[in-house]
Design a protein around this motif. Structure first.
Motif, PDB file in Angstrom:
ATOM      1  N   MET A   1       0.832  -1.201   0.000  1.00 50.40           N
ATOM      2  CA  MET A   1       0.000   0.000   0.000  1.00 50.40           C
ATOM      3  C   MET A   1       0.869   1.255   0.000  1.00 50.40           C
ATOM      4  SD  MET A   1      -3.266  -0.861   2.526  1.00 50.40           S
ATOM      5  CE  MET A   1      -2.260  -0.887   4.018  1.00 50.40           C
ATOM      6  N   ASP A   2       1.865   1.286   0.884  1.00 54.72           N
ATOM      7  CA  ASP A   2       2.744   2.456   0.972  1.00 54.72           C
ATOM      8  C   ASP A   2       3.539   2.644  -0.316  1.00 54.72           C
ATOM      9  OD1 ASP A   2       1.913   3.120   3.488  1.00 54.72           O
ATOM     10  OD2 ASP A   2       3.701   2.402   4.526  1.00 54.72           O
ATOM     11  N   GLU A   3       4.057   1.548  -0.857  1.00 51.18           N
ATOM     12  CA  GLU A   3       4.857   1.631  -2.081  1.00 51.18           C
ATOM     13  C   GLU A   3       4.029   2.168  -3.239  1.00 51.18           C
ATOM     14  OE1 GLU A   3       5.936   0.375  -5.995  1.00 51.18           O
ATOM     15  OE2 GLU A   3       4.453  -0.759  -4.829  1.00 51.18           O
ATOM     16  N   GLN A   4       2.792   1.692  -3.351  1.00 51.25           N
ATOM     17  CA  GLN A   4       1.919   2.154  -4.427  1.00 51.25           C
ATOM     18  C   GLN A   4       1.579   3.640  -4.283  1.00 51.25           C
ATOM     19  OE1 GLN A   4       0.377   0.623  -7.369  1.00 51.25           O
ATOM     20  NE2 GLN A   4       2.358  -0.312  -6.942  1.00 51.25           N
ATOM     21  N   LEU A   5       1.282   4.067  -3.065  1.00 53.73           N
ATOM     22  CA  LEU A   5       0.933   5.475  -2.867  1.00 53.73           C
ATOM     23  C   LEU A   5       2.118   6.394  -3.170  1.00 53.73           C
ATOM     24  CD1 LEU A   5      -1.343   5.322   0.299  1.00 53.73           C
ATOM     25  CD2 LEU A   5      -2.008   5.854  -2.050  1.00 53.73           C
ATOM     26  N   ARG A   6       3.304   5.991  -2.789  1.00 55.96           N
ATOM     27  CA  ARG A   6       4.482   6.806  -3.100  1.00 55.96           C
ATOM     28  C   ARG A   6       4.706   6.882  -4.613  1.00 55.96           C
ATOM     29  NH1 ARG A   6       6.606   4.076   1.736  1.00 55.96           N
ATOM     30  NH2 ARG A   6       6.745   5.656   3.387  1.00 55.96           N
ATOM     31  N   THR A   7       4.526   5.767  -5.303  1.00 57.27           N
ATOM     32  CA  THR A   7       4.703   5.742  -6.758  1.00 57.27           C
ATOM     33  C   THR A   7       3.667   6.615  -7.450  1.00 57.27           C
ATOM     34  OG1 THR A   7       5.649   3.511  -6.743  1.00 57.27           O
ATOM     35  CG2 THR A   7       4.668   4.265  -8.804  1.00 57.27           C
ATOM     36  N   LEU A   8       2.412   6.484  -7.056  1.00 64.69           N
ATOM     37  CA  LEU A   8       1.333   7.231  -7.701  1.00 64.69           C
ATOM     38  C   LEU A   8       1.371   8.714  -7.342  1.00 64.69           C
ATOM     39  CD1 LEU A   8      -1.524   4.599  -7.279  1.00 64.69           C
ATOM     40  CD2 LEU A   8      -0.164   5.087  -9.325  1.00 64.69           C
ATOM     41  N   ARG A   9       1.927   9.033  -6.188  1.00 65.24           N
ATOM     42  CA  ARG A   9       2.123  10.443  -5.846  1.00 65.24           C
ATOM     43  C   ARG A   9       3.228  11.036  -6.715  1.00 65.24           C
ATOM     44  NH1 ARG A   9       3.269  12.202   0.356  1.00 65.24           N
ATOM     45  NH2 ARG A   9       1.321  11.058   0.577  1.00 65.24           N
ATOM     46  N   ALA A  10       4.307  10.281  -6.897  1.00 66.68           N
ATOM     47  CA  ALA A  10       5.452  10.779  -7.665  1.00 66.68           C
ATOM     48  C   ALA A  10       5.128  10.947  -9.147  1.00 66.68           C
ATOM     49  CB  ALA A  10       6.641   9.834  -7.496  1.00 66.68           C
ATOM     50  N   ASN A  11       4.322  10.054  -9.726  1.00 70.69           N
ATOM     51  CA  ASN A  11       4.047  10.142 -11.166  1.00 70.69           C
ATOM     52  C   ASN A  11       2.830  11.003 -11.505  1.00 70.69           C
ATOM     53  OD1 ASN A  11       1.715   8.532 -10.804  1.00 70.69           O
ATOM     54  ND2 ASN A  11       2.746   6.648 -11.442  1.00 70.69           N
ATOM     55  N   GLY A  12       2.212  11.606 -10.498  1.00 73.52           N
ATOM     56  CA  GLY A  12       1.122  12.537 -10.737  1.00 73.52           C
ATOM     57  C   GLY A  12      -0.265  11.926 -10.794  1.00 73.52           C
ATOM     58  N   THR A  13      -0.370  10.609 -10.666  1.00 70.70           N
ATOM     59  CA  THR A  13      -1.673   9.956 -10.750  1.00 70.70           C
ATOM     60  C   THR A  13      -2.602  10.385  -9.615  1.00 70.70           C
ATOM     61  OG1 THR A  13      -0.721   8.025 -11.857  1.00 70.70           O
ATOM     62  CG2 THR A  13      -2.869   7.731 -10.803  1.00 70.70           C
ATOM     63  N   LEU A  14      -2.073  10.477  -8.398  1.00 75.47           N
ATOM     64  CA  LEU A  14      -2.901  10.890  -7.264  1.00 75.47           C
ATOM     65  C   LEU A  14      -3.449  12.297  -7.485  1.00 75.47           C
ATOM     66  CD1 LEU A  14      -1.285   9.644  -3.927  1.00 75.47           C
ATOM     67  CD2 LEU A  14      -3.335   8.822  -5.067  1.00 75.47           C
ATOM     68  N   ARG A  15      -2.607  13.192  -7.952  1.00 74.44           N
ATOM     69  CA  ARG A  15      -3.046  14.572  -8.197  1.00 74.44           C
ATOM     70  C   ARG A  15      -4.168  14.599  -9.226  1.00 74.44           C
ATOM     71  NH1 ARG A  15      -2.101  18.693 -11.793  1.00 74.44           N
ATOM     72  NH2 ARG A  15      -2.214  20.809 -10.915  1.00 74.44           N
ATOM     73  N   GLU A  16      -4.035  13.836 -10.300  1.00 75.68           N
ATOM     74  CA  GLU A  16      -5.063  13.803 -11.339  1.00 75.68           C
ATOM     75  C   GLU A  16      -6.405  13.327 -10.780  1.00 75.68           C
ATOM     76  OE1 GLU A  16      -3.615  11.389 -14.488  1.00 75.68           O
ATOM     77  OE2 GLU A  16      -1.937  12.720 -14.987  1.00 75.68           O
TER      78      GLU A  16
ATOM     79  N   LYS B   1      -9.939  15.441 -10.387  1.00 74.46           N
ATOM     80  CA  LYS B   1     -11.103  14.872 -11.061  1.00 74.46           C
ATOM     81  C   LYS B   1     -12.294  14.743 -10.122  1.00 74.46           C
ATOM     82  CE  LYS B   1     -12.686  10.662 -13.428  1.00 74.46           C
ATOM     83  NZ  LYS B   1     -12.268   9.340 -13.998  1.00 74.46           N
ATOM     84  N   TYR B   2     -12.058  14.245  -8.906  1.00 76.30           N
ATOM     85  CA  TYR B   2     -13.168  13.923  -8.011  1.00 76.30           C
ATOM     86  C   TYR B   2     -13.476  15.007  -6.975  1.00 76.30           C
ATOM     87  CZ  TYR B   2     -13.460   9.190  -9.875  1.00 76.30           C
ATOM     88  OH  TYR B   2     -13.641   8.117 -10.705  1.00 76.30           O
ATOM     89  N   PHE B   3     -12.459  15.783  -6.570  1.00 73.93           N
ATOM     90  CA  PHE B   3     -12.654  16.760  -5.504  1.00 73.93           C
ATOM     91  C   PHE B   3     -12.566  18.201  -5.981  1.00 73.93           C
ATOM     92  CE2 PHE B   3     -10.834  12.919  -3.644  1.00 73.93           C
ATOM     93  CZ  PHE B   3     -11.766  12.616  -2.665  1.00 73.93           C
ATOM     94  N   GLY B   4     -11.934  18.394  -7.132  1.00 72.61           N
ATOM     95  CA  GLY B   4     -11.748  19.748  -7.616  1.00 72.61           C
ATOM     96  C   GLY B   4     -10.668  20.505  -6.879  1.00 72.61           C
ATOM     97  N   LEU B   5      -9.812  19.798  -6.162  1.00 75.01           N
ATOM     98  CA  LEU B   5      -8.705  20.420  -5.440  1.00 75.01           C
ATOM     99  C   LEU B   5      -7.586  19.408  -5.268  1.00 75.01           C
ATOM    100  CD1 LEU B   5      -8.967  19.095  -2.351  1.00 75.01           C
ATOM    101  CD2 LEU B   5     -10.800  20.766  -2.176  1.00 75.01           C
ATOM    102  N   GLU B   6      -6.395  19.925  -4.949  1.00 76.70           N
ATOM    103  CA  GLU B   6      -5.233  19.064  -4.722  1.00 76.70           C
ATOM    104  C   GLU B   6      -4.937  19.006  -3.242  1.00 76.70           C
ATOM    105  OE1 GLU B   6      -0.506  18.729  -6.081  1.00 76.70           O
ATOM    106  OE2 GLU B   6      -1.820  20.298  -6.892  1.00 76.70           O
ATOM    107  N   PHE B   7      -4.732  17.805  -2.721  1.00 72.25           N
ATOM    108  CA  PHE B   7      -4.463  17.634  -1.305  1.00 72.25           C
ATOM    109  C   PHE B   7      -3.011  17.987  -0.975  1.00 72.25           C
ATOM    110  CE2 PHE B   7      -7.765  14.057  -1.600  1.00 72.25           C
ATOM    111  CZ  PHE B   7      -8.795  14.918  -1.266  1.00 72.25           C
ATOM    112  N   ASN B   8      -2.819  18.541   0.207  1.00 68.57           N
ATOM    113  CA  ASN B   8      -1.483  18.792   0.743  1.00 68.57           C
ATOM    114  C   ASN B   8      -1.198  17.697   1.760  1.00 68.57           C
ATOM    115  OD1 ASN B   8       0.945  19.905   1.489  1.00 68.57           O
ATOM    116  ND2 ASN B   8       0.035  21.468   2.822  1.00 68.57           N
ATOM    117  N   LEU B   9      -0.469  16.678   1.329  1.00 74.59           N
ATOM    118  CA  LEU B   9      -0.323  15.469   2.141  1.00 74.59           C
ATOM    119  C   LEU B   9       1.077  15.342   2.735  1.00 74.59           C
ATOM    120  CD1 LEU B   9      -2.059  12.935  -0.277  1.00 74.59           C
ATOM    121  CD2 LEU B   9      -3.074  14.069   1.701  1.00 74.59           C
TER     122      LEU B   9
END
Length: 280
Positions: free
Chosen positions: A244-259, A263-271
């Motif tokens: 879970m941690d490895e996937q979240l770090r990867t998806l945060r780094a490649n911009g997938t989480l931001r996208e 798409k769903y919230f209309g804002l970017e989280f400060n995590l």
């Protein structure tokens, strides 16, 4: 101050209290076992938009899309199990699924029972009010003598006694009543109908509500301390936790989480990069 609970809610509260402690399992679930099975069962609550929800009978949302992306790394398919939120941790240890999503925020009680991932969403509490009340309710202290709506098993249920103390200290009287609902949509309906005057929920979820009904509701921010949400698994399932941690770090780094956030919230989280100290 009285608490209004349905019979179903009372039963759910009892199950949560009695069944939530960690249950020993004969064997931890490994990533190899998940690959062999071809699927990962994920516990969600499909009444928590935009994290998880039903549209035309199909479960969809931010976490559904995110879970599908994550499972591709293992070559498996997610299987989403819809469950009443007050019983989600007992259901995890009963073996109904092997991972929890749906915006589970960090609390000390939950961290004693499950292994959390690093944060993937903000989860600070805000207050949803009727748009016509924006002139009279501008801060949580303005809820003095008014009725609060909260969801059973949510951070708002833990937070509201401290809010009542804060309001009483400022205005001499706390909430007139606190009504507890099985899910947030029921609380929003009560707010619209005038049964309650404000509903506690996380900022991202309320941002979604406002986007869908901008003329009906408004949000009061900064109700509680900053908090965040993560995924969760059983304490023994260390490989799932690391994945879970490895996937979240990867998806945060490649911009997938931001996208997905936009798409769903209309804002970017400060995590934060690591799990913060829980607020309760």
């Amino acid at each position: 101050m009285s608490l209004t609970l349905s019979r179903r809610a009372l039963l759910g509260a009892g199950v949560l209290t009695l069944a939530a402690p960690r249950i020993a399992r004969a064997q931890a679930v490994t990533l190899a076992a998940l690959r062999a099975s071809g699927k990962l069962r994920i516990g969600i609550e499909a009444t928590y938009p935009p994290f998880t929800m039903r549209e035309s009978g199909v479960i969809t949302g931010h976490d559904i899309e995110l879970g599908t992306i994550m499972c591709r790394s293992l070559g498996i398919t997610p299987e989403y199990v819809d469950v009443v939120w007050s019983g989600v941790i007992p259901a995890l240890y009963a073996g109904r699924f092997d991972m929890i999503m749906s915006g589970m925020s960090y609390t000390r009680a939950r961290m004693e029972r499950v292994s959390f991932s690093i944060p993937y969403a903000e989860a600070g509490q805000s207050l949803l009010i009727r748009n016509r009340d924006t002139n009279t309710i501008r801060a949580i202290e303005d809820m003095s003598g008014k009725v609060l709506g909260i969801k059973l098993g949510s951070p708002g249920e833990t937070l509201h006694p401290r809010l009542a103390e804060r309001i009483t200290a400022a205005r001499g009287r706390g909430f007139a009543d606190v009504k507890i609902y099985d899910d947030h949509p029921a609380a929003y309906l009560a707010l619209n109908q005038g049964t309650v005057d404000g509903v506690l929920n996380t900022l991202p979820t309320l941002a979604y509500v406002i986007r869908s009904q901008p003329t009906r509701f408004a949000v009061i921010r900064g109700i509680g301390a900053d908090n965040y949400a993560g995924f969760a698994c059983r304490k023994d399932d260390t490989e799932i936790h690391a994945w879970m941690d490895e996937q979240l770090r990867t998806l945060r780094a490649n911009g997938t989480l931001r996208e997905l956030q936009l798409k769903y919230f209309g804002l970017e989280f400060n995590l934060p990069e690591t799990i913060p100290e829980p607020v309760a």
